[in-house]
Scaffold this motif. Structure first.
Motif: not given
Length: 654
Positions: A310, A326, A346, A351, A402
């Motif tokens: 994040a 996620i 996020l 995300a 990520t």
């Protein structure tokens, strides 16, 4: 006499029978038992078949975390069945949405010094708290719930001394990937891996969970950490500091085998498709295109595994062609991500948020696009496990996943133009125990509710003295339990219905197997190479084969968990005296194995006739006398019921 390591202390304090000499058969008292919904439906049916009333282990808990996708009635029916069964037998029940069994159990019930048996192979994650956590098939789990001890061969103890400290952008996932690279899928068979040394000081309990969880991918019986100040901090965070018990190796403790790992020298690592042990340094595959990065699962379920990503994406945006998935591991974690603002970071970066549970790890949603690379923090990347038949799944850390999502290609996170995010564990997290339904203090008989998809266990007949029939499949090395019975959205809803589930047997290996097995009126043999049945503990990979008529498996080697499950369902396991004899077999060869009565614990070499080829092959029998009796009875349930019947007859009560 030298001091004891942690593993031996745990075994010694729970030893019911036998001694701790290597290769001796021992029996251990089991304190806690865990099952999840994919395997738990059979556990409940097995409790019923065994005539159980109330469970006897200190803590028994049932989690719903695999089959949470309700595309029709099947999974919902399973949940109702499990909840009513828990009420009937006195078992804690965790509803859909609470999270994955291993981290939730760790938060709610993990206590240093206790033993845990789980109906999921990654139950070894409990070792992060100084517990002895072992995965097993459903029958073993049902018996442990009833208070029966666990029987196993005394493992050797591999002591891994950790030195140094992890560098920025390197985390616990890189540690276990490095070890899986060294030891491969078979390197720790019948071993307990115990971690010790100064490098432990900066590994939190959840870091240790990541490492212990994937010990199964080295074939280990389990992994063990000491219960030290890091464990105390974790239990304090869960408002359970009173459950802390210090458990350390003696200063003069020794190990059967030793290894050293310098944490400061570990780089970001990645497992390439399609096995967890195909591990290389991230920089060796840097630049390969990525279309999905998936963060979550039981292998990376800690708050830092989500908060670090994040903070990496804060103020940035993931390219439109990339899916950053996620998958929160628990309601507790999702609550904290919402509270501390990391979830907003996020979502603001684009995300894709999924519900709490196992999700894409078991192939229940989040399947990647065909022909595209998917980076995942999950523990396994066996072919097709993601839900996409021709998938290309890499295993890596949250940092690598990520970084790669931001760049659209596999990226060593050390090459990002940013500082490593700062993260500190909060002092307290939401108490998860209030979200679970506890057993009733006074047992009350409850109606167990079975939907139309929940079928009784198949009745397994006793083994005859002669086995003859075709070798219906010849399997090469490294056939996993995923290959035998797949997970995923198509098969998982039938895991409480053995006749229907058997249609999926070997569907990813040989689509004709089910129909050929149905049309075979003789006993069925399977011929296999090395490491047959490694991976998940799912007993469905044995009971479906027995339902279809498989009577004998002949292999170069069989993974320990799968070996137990085959025996528990009455399938004879033999290995080649000369592994090169594997080449003498072809699919559909007609085989004969005579005089099963000679198959005793003392008779190690047996004769198999290949009628088609006109040759004899010598096989090795490493079964104990009790295991042979279980097979002759047609499985462990028949065997246990036979013992109980004889006991009642002896007492004049039958």
């Amino acid at each position: 006499m030298t001091g004891l390591n942690v593993a031996r202390k745990l075994i010694e304090s729970h030893l019911v029978k036998g001694n701790m000499a290597p290769q001796s058969v021992i029996e251990l008292k089991i304190d806690q038992v865990l099952s999840e919904d994919a395997t738990g439906t059979l556990v409940m049916l097995e409790l019923e078949a065994l005539g159980a009333r109330q469970v006897k282990a200190e803590i028994c808990a049932q989690y719903v975390d695999h089959n949470v996708l309700r595309a029709d009635h099947k999974n919902g029916d399973d949940h109702v069945f499990l909840q009513s069964s828990c009420r009937n037998y006195g078992i804690w029940y965790s509803r859909p949405g609470n999270g994955i069994s291993h981290p939730v159990h760790m938060a709610c019930f993990g206590i240093p010094g206790k033993t845990l048996l789980g109906g999921d192979s990654h139950s070894c994650a409990a070792g992060s708290l100084g517990m002895l956590g072992i995965g097993a098939g459903g029958i073993e789990v049902a018996l442990a719930m009833m208070g029966f001890p666990l029987s196993l061969v005394m493992p050797t103890i591999l002591g891994v001394r950790l030195e140094g400290e992890l560098q920025p952008w390197v985390s616990a996932k890189d540690v276990i990937l490095e070890l899986v690279r060294r030891y491969t899928l078979r390197g720790c068979w019948n071993k307990i891996v115990e971690y010790h040394g100064p490098g432990l000081a900066n590994l939190t309990a959840m870091d240790r969970h990541v490492i212990a969880n994937m010990g199964q991918e080295m074939g280990a019986v389990t992994s063990v950490f000491p219960a030290d100040d890091q464990v105390r901090l974790f239990l304090r965070q869960q408002s359970r500091e009173n459950d802390f018990v210090e458990l350390l190796a003696d200063k003069d403790a020794t190990y059967d085998e030793v290894a050293t790992l310098d944490l400061s020298k570990i780089e970001p690592m990645i497992a390439c498709p399609s096995r967890p042990d195909k591990v290389v340094k991230v920089r060796e595959v840097e630049g390969r295109p990525v279309s999905q990065s998936y963060i979550g699962s039981s292998a990376n379920p800690g708050l830092r595994d989500f908060s670090i990503p994040a903070r990496m994406v804060n103020g940035l945006f993931v390219p439109h062609e990339i899916s950053l998935d996620i998958n929160p591991a628990s309601r507790q974690l999702l609550h904290e991500l919402t509270h501390n603002g990391d979830l907003e970071k996020l979502l603001g970066a684009g995300a894709y948020l999924h519900e709490t549970g196992c999700g894409g790890c078991i192939g229940m949603g989040q399947a990647p696009a065909s022909g595209h690379n998917s980076l995942r923090t999950v523990p396994r990347n066996f072919p097709g496990r993601s839900g996409t038949k021709e998938d290309s799944v890499y295993l890596c850390s949250p940092e690598t996943a990520t970084a790669s999502a931001l760049k659209g290609k596999i990226t060593d996170p050390r090459n990002l133009d940013m500082d490593y995010p700062v993260f500190e564990e909060p002092e307290h997290l939401m108490d998860m125990r209030s979200l679970l339904e506890p057993p009733q203090e006074i047992p009350v008989k409850v109606e167990v509710r079975k939907g139309p998809n929940i079928k009784p266990l198949p009745v397994l007949e006793k083994m005859l003295s002669v086995i003859e029939g075709p070798a219906l499949l010849k399997l090469e090395d490294n056939v996993s339990t995923d290959d035998i019975i797949p997970g995923g959205a198509d098969a998982l809803p039938y895991w409480s219905n053995v006749p229907e589930l058997s249609r999926f047997a070997f569907s990813n290996v040989d689509e004709s197997f089910y129909q050929r097995a149905l049309s075979t009126k003789e006993d069925i043999f399977l011929i296999a190479g090395n490491s047959l049945g490694h991976g998940a503990s799912r007993e469905h990979a044995s009971i479906t084969l027995r339902y279809l008529g498989v009577r004998c498996v002949i292999a170069k080697s069989v993974a320990g968990l799968y070996r137990k499950n085959l025996i528990d369902h009455g399938i004879l396991i033999l290995t080649f005296c000369n592994p090169s004899d594997f080449d003498a077999f072809s699919k559909d060869d007609q085989l004969q194995f005579y005089d099963l009565s000679s198959c005793t614990g003392g008779n190690k070499i047996l004769e198999l006739r290949n009628v088609t080829k006109g040759i004899k092959i010598w096989l090795e029998n490493d079964l104990s006398q009790e295991e042979i009796e279980i097979i002759k009875f047609g499985g462990r349930i028949n065997y246990i019921k036979g013992l109980l019947r004889r006991s009642l007859e002896d007492m004049g009560s039958f």
